[in-house]
Design a protein around this motif. Structure first.
Motif, PDB file in Angstrom:
ATOM      1  N   UNK A  65     -58.644  19.691  42.068  1.00 57.12           N
ATOM      2  CA  UNK A  65     -58.076  20.209  43.165  1.00 57.12           C
ATOM      3  C   UNK A  65     -59.031  19.862  44.509  1.00 57.12           C
ATOM      4  N   UNK A  66     -60.152  19.858  44.098  1.00 57.60           N
ATOM      5  CA  UNK A  66     -61.131  19.579  45.220  1.00 57.60           C
ATOM      6  C   UNK A  66     -60.946  18.142  46.017  1.00 57.60           C
ATOM      7  N   UNK A  67     -60.559  17.291  45.046  1.00 57.10           N
ATOM      8  CA  UNK A  67     -60.387  15.908  45.519  1.00 57.10           C
ATOM      9  C   UNK A  67     -59.522  15.834  46.593  1.00 57.10           C
ATOM     10  N   UNK A  68     -58.513  16.600  46.519  1.00 52.87           N
ATOM     11  CA  UNK A  68     -57.461  16.579  47.590  1.00 52.87           C
ATOM     12  C   UNK A  68     -57.875  17.183  49.032  1.00 52.87           C
ATOM     13  N   UNK A  69     -58.664  18.340  48.709  1.00 49.09           N
ATOM     14  CA  UNK A  69     -59.370  18.803  50.036  1.00 49.09           C
ATOM     15  C   UNK A  69     -60.244  17.877  50.501  1.00 49.09           C
ATOM     16  N   UNK A 107     -50.029  17.373  51.138  1.00 49.52           N
ATOM     17  CA  UNK A 107     -49.273  16.173  50.877  1.00 49.52           C
ATOM     18  C   UNK A 107     -49.603  15.310  49.780  1.00 49.52           C
ATOM     19  N   UNK A 108     -51.073  15.026  49.881  1.00 48.39           N
ATOM     20  CA  UNK A 108     -51.475  14.231  48.717  1.00 48.39           C
ATOM     21  C   UNK A 108     -51.465  14.978  47.544  1.00 48.39           C
ATOM     22  N   UNK A 109     -51.657  16.227  47.295  1.00 48.43           N
ATOM     23  CA  UNK A 109     -51.500  16.985  45.968  1.00 48.43           C
ATOM     24  C   UNK A 109     -50.244  16.686  45.648  1.00 48.43           C
ATOM     25  N   UNK A 110     -49.031  17.060  46.424  1.00 51.16           N
ATOM     26  CA  UNK A 110     -47.766  17.077  46.198  1.00 51.16           C
ATOM     27  C   UNK A 110     -47.238  15.652  45.621  1.00 51.16           C
ATOM     28  N   UNK A 111     -47.698  14.423  46.258  1.00 51.92           N
ATOM     29  CA  UNK A 111     -47.262  13.155  45.939  1.00 51.92           C
ATOM     30  C   UNK A 111     -48.031  13.049  44.346  1.00 51.92           C
ATOM     31  N   UNK A 113     -48.574  14.906  42.284  1.00 51.38           N
ATOM     32  CA  UNK A 113     -47.846  15.890  41.121  1.00 51.38           C
ATOM     33  C   UNK A 113     -46.523  14.935  40.823  1.00 51.38           C
ATOM     34  N   UNK A 114     -45.953  14.650  41.751  1.00 53.67           N
ATOM     35  CA  UNK A 114     -44.507  13.854  41.487  1.00 53.67           C
ATOM     36  C   UNK A 114     -44.944  12.703  40.857  1.00 53.67           C
ATOM     37  N   UNK A 115     -45.788  11.960  41.009  1.00 49.70           N
ATOM     38  CA  UNK A 115     -46.093  10.644  40.361  1.00 49.70           C
ATOM     39  C   UNK A 115     -46.486  10.947  39.029  1.00 49.70           C
ATOM     40  N   UNK A 116     -47.150  11.842  38.776  1.00 49.08           N
ATOM     41  CA  UNK A 116     -47.476  12.383  37.331  1.00 49.08           C
ATOM     42  C   UNK A 116     -46.396  12.891  36.672  1.00 49.08           C
ATOM     43  N   UNK A 117     -45.606  13.625  37.269  1.00 57.17           N
ATOM     44  CA  UNK A 117     -44.158  14.254  36.568  1.00 57.17           C
ATOM     45  C   UNK A 117     -43.167  12.695  36.339  1.00 57.17           C
ATOM     46  N   UNK A 118     -43.123  11.799  37.154  1.00 61.48           N
ATOM     47  CA  UNK A 118     -42.617  10.745  36.876  1.00 61.48           C
ATOM     48  C   UNK A 118     -42.999   9.829  35.562  1.00 61.48           C
ATOM     49  N   UNK A 119     -44.196   9.665  35.628  1.00 57.32           N
ATOM     50  CA  UNK A 119     -44.692   8.816  34.682  1.00 57.32           C
ATOM     51  C   UNK A 119     -44.385   9.631  33.494  1.00 57.32           C
TER      52      UNK A 119
END
Length: 123
Positions: A65-69, A107-111, A113-119
């Motif tokens: 999570x710190x990567x996003x921050x 925003x980056x975190x949400x993108x 997570x969505x990409x991971x769910x899609x995969x």
């Protein structure tokens, strides 16, 4: 969080801030002070404390999570710099930078997570 954890966070974070300040005073290279001002003491302290209290898996989640921050931190710095240069209003620049930090981090975190769910849905 117990008092011991809070004390360790305070000491590590305070040491990082103090080190940054000392480098600002003694260093002939002022850019070095800015680099040390971005020292990830808060993230490292959080990973250490969560790792001790809850194990590696939760510490990994904190580090991830710190990567996003930190990416948001880049956005914050750019926003503050550009706003300072154009408006010369440091309070406004800092507030705007913090808002952009939070917004871009989420925003980056949400993108991600969505990409991971899609995969995962295609597997």
């Amino acid at each position: 969080m117990n008092k011991k954890d809070l004390l360790i966070r305070f000491l590590l974070g305070g040491a990082a801030v103090s080190l940054s300040y000392l480098i600002t005073i003694i260093s002939p290279w002022k850019i070095l002070a800015g680099i040390f001002a971005a020292f990830p003491a808060v993230m490292l302290t959080a990973v250490i404390m969560v790792g001790i209290a809850s194990g590696t898996k939760k510490a990994t989640n904190i580090a991830r999570g710190s990567v996003y921050g930190m990416i948001g931190g880049i956005i914050c710095v750019i926003t503050v710099l550009v706003t300072l240069e154009t408006s010369e209003n440091w309070i406004f620049s800092i507030i705007l930078g913090l808002l952009f930090w939070l917004g871009s981090s989420l925003t980056i975190s949400t993108i991600r997570e969505r990409a991971a769910r899609k995969v995962m849905s295609h597997v």
